[in-house]
Design an enzyme around this catalytic site. Structure first.
Site, mmCIF file in Angstrom:
data_model
loop_
_atom_site.group_PDB
_atom_site.id
_atom_site.type_symbol
_atom_site.label_atom_id
_atom_site.label_comp_id
_atom_site.label_asym_id
_atom_site.label_seq_id
_atom_site.Cartn_x
_atom_site.Cartn_y
_atom_site.Cartn_z
ATOM 1 N N ARG A 73 -2.878 -5.734 -15.694
ATOM 2 C CA ARG A 73 -3.235 -6.919 -14.929
ATOM 3 C C ARG A 73 -4.497 -7.532 -15.545
ATOM 4 O O ARG A 73 -5.411 -6.816 -15.934
ATOM 5 C CB ARG A 73 -3.528 -6.555 -13.469
ATOM 6 N N TYR A 215 3.769 -8.826 -18.277
ATOM 7 C CA TYR A 215 3.538 -7.431 -17.888
ATOM 8 C C TYR A 215 3.218 -7.251 -16.408
ATOM 9 O O TYR A 215 2.379 -7.970 -15.849
ATOM 10 C CB TYR A 215 2.375 -6.859 -18.719
ATOM 11 N N LYS A 224 1.679 -7.713 -6.511
ATOM 12 C CA LYS A 224 0.283 -8.016 -6.182
ATOM 13 C C LYS A 224 0.114 -9.476 -5.754
ATOM 14 O O LYS A 224 -0.687 -9.784 -4.886
ATOM 15 C CB LYS A 224 -0.613 -7.709 -7.382
ATOM 16 N N HIS A 244 -3.286 -2.910 0.670
ATOM 17 C CA HIS A 244 -3.047 -2.113 -0.539
ATOM 18 C C HIS A 244 -3.003 -0.641 -0.125
ATOM 19 O O HIS A 244 -3.928 0.120 -0.387
ATOM 20 C CB HIS A 244 -4.189 -2.396 -1.530
ATOM 21 N N SER A 266 -7.168 1.424 -7.256
ATOM 22 C CA SER A 266 -6.235 1.793 -8.327
ATOM 23 C C SER A 266 -6.771 3.045 -9.039
ATOM 24 O O SER A 266 -7.980 3.216 -9.180
ATOM 25 C CB SER A 266 -6.124 0.649 -9.340
ATOM 26 N N CYS A 268 -6.587 6.232 -8.076
ATOM 27 C CA CYS A 268 -7.126 7.309 -7.237
ATOM 28 C C CYS A 268 -6.001 8.194 -6.685
ATOM 29 O O CYS A 268 -6.235 8.966 -5.754
ATOM 30 C CB CYS A 268 -7.929 6.734 -6.079
ATOM 31 N N ASP A 291 2.295 1.902 -2.471
ATOM 32 C CA ASP A 291 1.281 0.940 -2.938
ATOM 33 C C ASP A 291 0.900 -0.126 -1.916
ATOM 34 O O ASP A 291 -0.255 -0.524 -1.872
ATOM 35 C CB ASP A 291 1.774 0.263 -4.230
ATOM 36 N N ARG A 387 3.749 2.608 -17.899
ATOM 37 C CA ARG A 387 4.340 2.632 -16.549
ATOM 38 C C ARG A 387 5.793 3.060 -16.544
ATOM 39 O O ARG A 387 6.508 2.941 -17.540
ATOM 40 C CB ARG A 387 4.287 1.202 -15.975
HETATM 41 C C1 OXD Z 1 -2.732 -1.239 -9.114
HETATM 42 C C2 OXD Z 1 -1.287 -1.033 -9.246
HETATM 43 O O1 OXD Z 1 -3.394 -1.567 -10.108
HETATM 44 O O2 OXD Z 1 -0.656 -0.672 -8.234
HETATM 45 O O3 OXD Z 1 -3.244 -1.087 -8.019
HETATM 46 O O4 OXD Z 1 -0.731 -1.247 -10.330
HETATM 47 MN MN MN Z 2 -1.838 -0.747 -6.477
#
Ligand code: OXD
Ligand code: MN
Length: 606
Positions: A73, A215, A224, A244, A266, A268, A291, A387
Site C-alpha cells: 500500500r 497491488y 481498505k 480494522h 498491521s 501485529c 482484518d 501475500r
Molecule cells: C494491512 C493489511 O496492512 O491488512 O493492514 O494488509
Molecule cells: Mn489490515
C-alpha cells in the site's frame, strides 16, 4: 454480460462515462463465475504474468511477481479528498477534490487503450445482508478481477440485489499502462511510476479513484478503500462502526460461545489470532474474519458484526505450521500467491515458512536465489510483504456462522500493538470511555528497517485505523464516544488492552504468544460474564496473579512482570500522550479523553 444489459440506469451511465474517458478496446461486466476466474488466469498466463504452480501439491494455485515499485500500500500517495482539508484531519493526505479529479482525469484519459475494461459488481458482506454494502469497480487488470473473486462476493447476483436504483460505491481503477497496437505485457507487471500513483477517496460523494498500482489494498478497492476509508465515513453518518478488526468465535469447555473483535496495527498478528489453536484444554477458537469488522446495533441493543470480506489477503513471510496452522491449510489450493519465492518443483517458499529453502529458488524478482544462512545480509527470497489471496471458506477453523447476514453479537473488543515495555499482558477498561481512551493511544514498536525512525520508537496508531480512517481522527474518537453515550453500556462490548509482545531486558519475548494467547482469551471470556479473578488498579482492571494459568516456560516472576502496573512507565506514557499524541488532533480531540487522561494520571500519583 454486456454493458447494454445493465438494468441500473445510474450504473450504466457511470460506466459509459468511464468508457468515453478511458477508451478501452472492450468492456465486460463480470458475472462472478468460476469460468470467468479461469479466463482471467488464462489471460495472465498468456501475458507472462501468472506462473502455474505444482498442481499436484497446490491445485488451482498461481504465482505472480509484481514490479519492485508496486509491492505494498502506498500511504504517501493515498488521499482523503474531502471538500474541507479539516475534515480529512492531520493524519491523512489531502488535495482539494476538484483539483485532484482534474489531475486524475488527465491520467485516466485513454489509460485503458489496448486493454479490456472489466466492470466488477461486488458486495462487501454476505449478499443481501442489512449490514453489507455494494461497490462497483471498473478495472483494466485481470489480476484484480481474479483477486476480487476471492476477496469479495462478485458478479450477477450482486446486480440482482442492486436492482434498478440501489446504492453503490463507484470505484475507478486503472493500472495506468495502456498498450500500443500489438504491444503485450510480456511478463512485465504493468503499473505507473510512484509519482503517478493515486489512491483517492472522495468521502462526500462516496467515490474511490485509484490509478497506477495493481497491488493489494491499492487496487482491490473493496478492502481498505471501501470497507475502511469510505465505510468509516458511512458508519459515522449512519451510527455504526467500520473497524480494522478481526472477528473470532470462542467456545469454553462448557460449550458457551462468545464473539470477540480485535484491532491491532498491521503486522501485529491479527490473522494468527483470528485462526488461533488454543493450548488451553477444552477451549475452541474459530474464525469469522481476520482484518475488518462492520458492526451495527440489533433490536436487542447489542452490536452485531459481519466480516465484509470473503477471503484472506495475508502476509506470507512468518506464516508456518507453528505460527498459523489453519492459514497454512487454507492456502493449499485455489490461492493466488504474489511475490513469494518459487522452488524448482514449482512449490512456494518464504522466509519463516518453517523449513530451509529446498535447493535453488527463483526469488520474488524472478532471479536465481540460493539460501546462504551465514550471510545475515542476504536479500530475502520472498518480499517481506508478499501475500496469499485465499478463500475464507477454505480455512479449517472457519465458523459456521461466518456468513450469517445478521452478523454475530460481540462481547469484547481487544486493542493491542507491539509494546516491549509498560503495557501489561491484559487490562480491562473500567468503562466505555476508558476503553475509547485505550483505543486512542494504541501504538506499536517499529523497526528502523521498516520506517525511517529510530528502532524501538512507538508509532501511535489509534484504533489501528491511522492509515484507514476516512475523516478527521478527532471526529472518529467523538463517534466512538457518541456510540457509548447513545446505547446501554451494559450491552456494549467490554474493552480490553492486550500486549503479547513484552520483552525482558535482554530483548527476549516474555510471553510465547500464538496458541498460548488462549489463556488470556479465557480470562477475557470470563470477565464478560463478570467472573475471573480481577484487581482494580490505576490503569484498569488486571487479572489476579492466579487468574491466568501460565504456559510452560513462563515462571511466576514472568507473570508478575507481565501483569504489573509499571507506575513510572505509565507516567511517561501519559506524558507522551499529553505532550505529543493528543495535541496532533487540535481542538477536535474530545474533552472526554483529556478528562480520562487526567483521572488516570491522578490515580497513578495517588
Ligand atoms: C494491512 C493489511 O496492512 O491488512 O493492514 O494488509
Ligand atoms: Mn489490515
Amino acid at each position: 454480460m454486456k454493458l447494454s444489459e445493465l438494468k441500473h440506469g445510474g450504473l450504466k451511465k457511470w460506466v459509459e462515462e468511464a468508457v468515453a474517458l478511458m477508451t478501452p478496446d472492450a468492456v465486460e461486466v463480470c458475472d462472478g463465475t468460476s469460468a470467468e476466474y479461469d479466463r482471467m488466469i488464462a489471460l495472465m498466463k498468456d501475458a507472462g504474468l501468472a506462473t502455474e504452480l505444482n498442481q499436484k501439491k497446490l491445485p488451482g494455485c498461481f504465482l505472480f511477481r509484481s514490479d519492485p515499485s508496486d509491492v505494498a500500500r502506498v500511504e504517501a500517495r493515498t488521499y482523503i479528498a474531502s471538500k474541507s482539508k479539516d475534515d480529512a484531519g492531520p493524519t491523512n493526505n489531502w488535495i482539494d477534490p476538484a483539483e485532484l479529479k482534474k489531475t486524475m482525469r488527465g491520467l485516466y484519459g485513454a489509460c485503458m487503450k489496448g486493454r479490456t475494461m472489466f466492470v466488477i459488481p461486488y458486495s462487501m458482506g454476505p449478499i443481501g445482508s442489512e449490514i453489507a454494502k455494494i461497490g462497483v469497480e471498473i478495472t483494466d487488470s485481470p489480476y484484480v478481477v481474479a483477486n476480487m473473486h476471492i476477496m469479495a462476493r462478485v458478479g450477477t447476483k450482486v446486480l440482482d440485489v442492486l436492482g434498478a436504483d440501489g446504492f453503490f460505491v463507484p470505484c475507478y481503477h486503472s493500472i495506468g499502462k495502456p498498450l500500443a497496437a500489438g504491444e503485450k505485457d510480456n511478463g512485465v507487471w504493468p503499473c505507473a511510476p510512484l509519482d503517478k500513483k493515486y489512491i483517492s477517496h472522495f468521502p462526500e460523494t462516496r467515490e474511490i479513484w485509484s490509478y497506477g498500482s495493481g497491488y493489494g489494498g491499492n487496487a482491490l478497492l473493496g478492502k481498505k478503500c471501501l470497507a475502511l476509508r469510505i465505510a468509516s465515513v458511512l458508519a459515522r453518518d449512519e451510527g455504526w462502526l467500520a473497524e480494522h478488526m478481526l472477528i473470532l468465535k470462542i467456545t469454553n469447555p462448557q460449550g458457551a460461545v462468545k464473539y470477540i473483535t480485535g484491532a491491532f496495527p498491521s503486522a501485529c498478528g491479527k490473522t494468527n489470532l483470528a485462526m488461533l489453536i488454543p493450548t488451553l484444554p477444552g477451549w475452541k477458537v474459530e474464525t469469522v474474519g481476520d482484518d475488518i469488522a462492520w458492526m451495527k446495533f440489533g433490536a436487542d441493543g447489542r452490536l452485531y458484526a459481519i466480516n465484509p470480506e470473503a477471503g484472506f489477503f495475508g502476509v506470507a513471510p512468518g506464516t508456518n505450521n507453528e505460527s498459523n496452522h489453519n492459514a497454512m491449510e487454507s492456502i493449499k489450493k485455489n490461492t493466488i500467491y504474489t511475490n513469494v519465492a518459487l522452488t524448482a518443483d514449482k512449490d512456494v517458499w518464504w522466509e519463516g515458512i518453517g523449513y530451509d529453502a529446498p535447493g535453488s529458488l527463483t526469488d520474488w524478482k524472478g532471479k536465481p536465489w540460493t539460501q546462504d544462512k551465514a550471510n545475515k545480509n542476504q536479500e530475502p527470497a520472498a518480499h517481506p510483504n508478499s501475500r496469499f489471496t485465499a478463500p475464507a471458506k477454505q480455512c479449517p477453523a472457519i465458523a459456521k456462522e461466518w456468513e450469517d447476514p445478521k452478523g454475530v453479537p460481540i462481547s469484547a473488543f481487544l486493542f493491542g500493538g507491539r509494546r516491549p515495555k509498560t503495557i501489561p499482558l491484559v487490562n480491562q477498561a473500567k468503562s466505555w470511555i476508558h476503553g475509547v481512551f485505550m483505543g486512542s493511544i494504541v501504538g506499536s514498536e517499529v523497526t528502523a528497517a521498516a520506517l525511517d525512525v529510530q528502532a524501538g520508537t512507538i508509532r501511535r496508531d489509534p484504533f489501528a485505523m491511522l492509515p484507514f480512517c476516512g475523516y478527521h481522527m478527532g471526529d472518529y474518537f467523538k463517534h466512538w464516544i457518541k456510540i457509548g453515550k447513545g446505547h446501554d453500556e451494559a450491552k456494549l462490548p467490554k474493552i480490553f488492552f492486550v500486549n503479547w509482545f513484552r520483552k525482558d531486558d535482554a530483548g527476549k519475548f516474555i510471553w510465547p504468544g500464538y496458541g498460548e494467547n488462549s489463556r488470556v482469551l479465557a480470562w477475557i471470556f470470563d470477565r464478560c460474564d463478570g467472573k475471573g479473578g480481577a484487581v482494580e488498579t490505576p490503569i484498569g482492571t488486571l487479572p489476579t496473579p492466579d487468574a491466568i494459568i501460565p504456559p510452560a516456560g513462563v515462571g511466576e516472576q514472568d507473570m508478575k512482570e507481565l501483569l504489573k502496573v509499571d507506575i513510572a512507565g505509565w507516567k511517561a506514557e501519559i506524558k507522551d500522550v499529553r505532550d505529543n499524541h493528543y495535541p496532533k488532533f487540535g481542538d477536535k480531540l474530545p474533552k472526554e479523553l483529556y478528562v480520562e487522561l487526567d483521572s488516570i494520571e491522578k490515580r497513578l500519583n495517588a
